[in-house]
Design a protein around this motif. Structure first.
Motif, PDB file in Angstrom:
ATOM      1  N   PRO A   2       0.820  -1.208   0.000  1.00  0.00           N
ATOM      2  CA  PRO A   2       0.000   0.000   0.000  1.00  0.00           C
ATOM      3  C   PRO A   2       0.860   1.266   0.000  1.00  0.00           C
ATOM      4  O   PRO A   2       1.838   1.369   0.739  1.00  0.00           O
ATOM      5  N   ARG A   4       0.260   5.421   0.104  1.00  0.00           N
ATOM      6  CA  ARG A   4      -0.679   6.535   0.279  1.00  0.00           C
ATOM      7  C   ARG A   4      -0.283   7.684  -0.639  1.00  0.00           C
ATOM      8  O   ARG A   4       0.880   8.092  -0.677  1.00  0.00           O
ATOM      9  N   LEU A  74      -3.225   4.476  -2.928  1.00  0.00           N
ATOM     10  CA  LEU A  74      -4.409   4.633  -2.102  1.00  0.00           C
ATOM     11  C   LEU A  74      -4.818   6.081  -1.904  1.00  0.00           C
ATOM     12  O   LEU A  74      -3.987   6.952  -1.658  1.00  0.00           O
ATOM     13  N   PHE A  76      -8.550   7.662   0.172  1.00  0.00           N
ATOM     14  CA  PHE A  76      -9.470   7.101   1.159  1.00  0.00           C
ATOM     15  C   PHE A  76     -10.886   7.629   0.973  1.00  0.00           C
ATOM     16  O   PHE A  76     -11.604   7.883   1.925  1.00  0.00           O
ATOM     17  N   ARG A  88      -7.187   9.587  -7.382  1.00  0.00           N
ATOM     18  CA  ARG A  88      -6.465   8.399  -7.806  1.00  0.00           C
ATOM     19  C   ARG A  88      -6.908   7.980  -9.204  1.00  0.00           C
ATOM     20  O   ARG A  88      -6.096   7.564 -10.020  1.00  0.00           O
TER      21      ARG A  88
END
Length: 118
Positions: A2, A4, A74, A76, A88
């Protein structure tokens, strides 16, 4: 692995650790007050200024340090409702246009409401 690509932190508990971040791929906070077309144009201009080779370098460094080439970028945002979007997705479109490489979406998975807070 992952990764961010946000300025802020998730507002809910994650079932995994966030150890990597690419701040350069996070849109400016001021963009979020703009309508989607202006947000998109501004964010894409930032990506153009950064350039695909630099993005590849940043992501490649994470892949090398993690020993895993399978990065998951990622944000959110809850995209469970039709018509919703996030930066994204804007990045994925930009990346494919610049490099020819598609950024795949993950399949259905548990939403943050389904992950118990510990």
């Amino acid at each position: 692995m992952p990764v961010r690509i946000t300025r802020g932190h998730p507002r809910y508990k994650l079932a995994y650790q966030l150890t990597h971040r690419v701040q350069e791929l996070a849109p400016a906070a001021s963009y979020f007050t703009e309508p989607q077309p202006i947000f998109t144009a501004s964010y894409r201009a930032d990506l153009d200024n950064l350039g695909a080779p630099r993005v590849a370098e940043l992501l490649g460094a994470i892949a090398a340090s993690a020993g895993d080439h399978r990065l998951v970028l990622l944000c959110f945002e809850d995209l469970s409702k039709p018509g919703l979007w996030c930066h994204r997705q804007v990045f994925a479109d930009w990346w494919q246009e610049r490099t020819g490489d598609a950024v795949r979406e993950l399949g259905p998975r548990a939403t943050h409401e389904q992950i118990p807070l510990m």
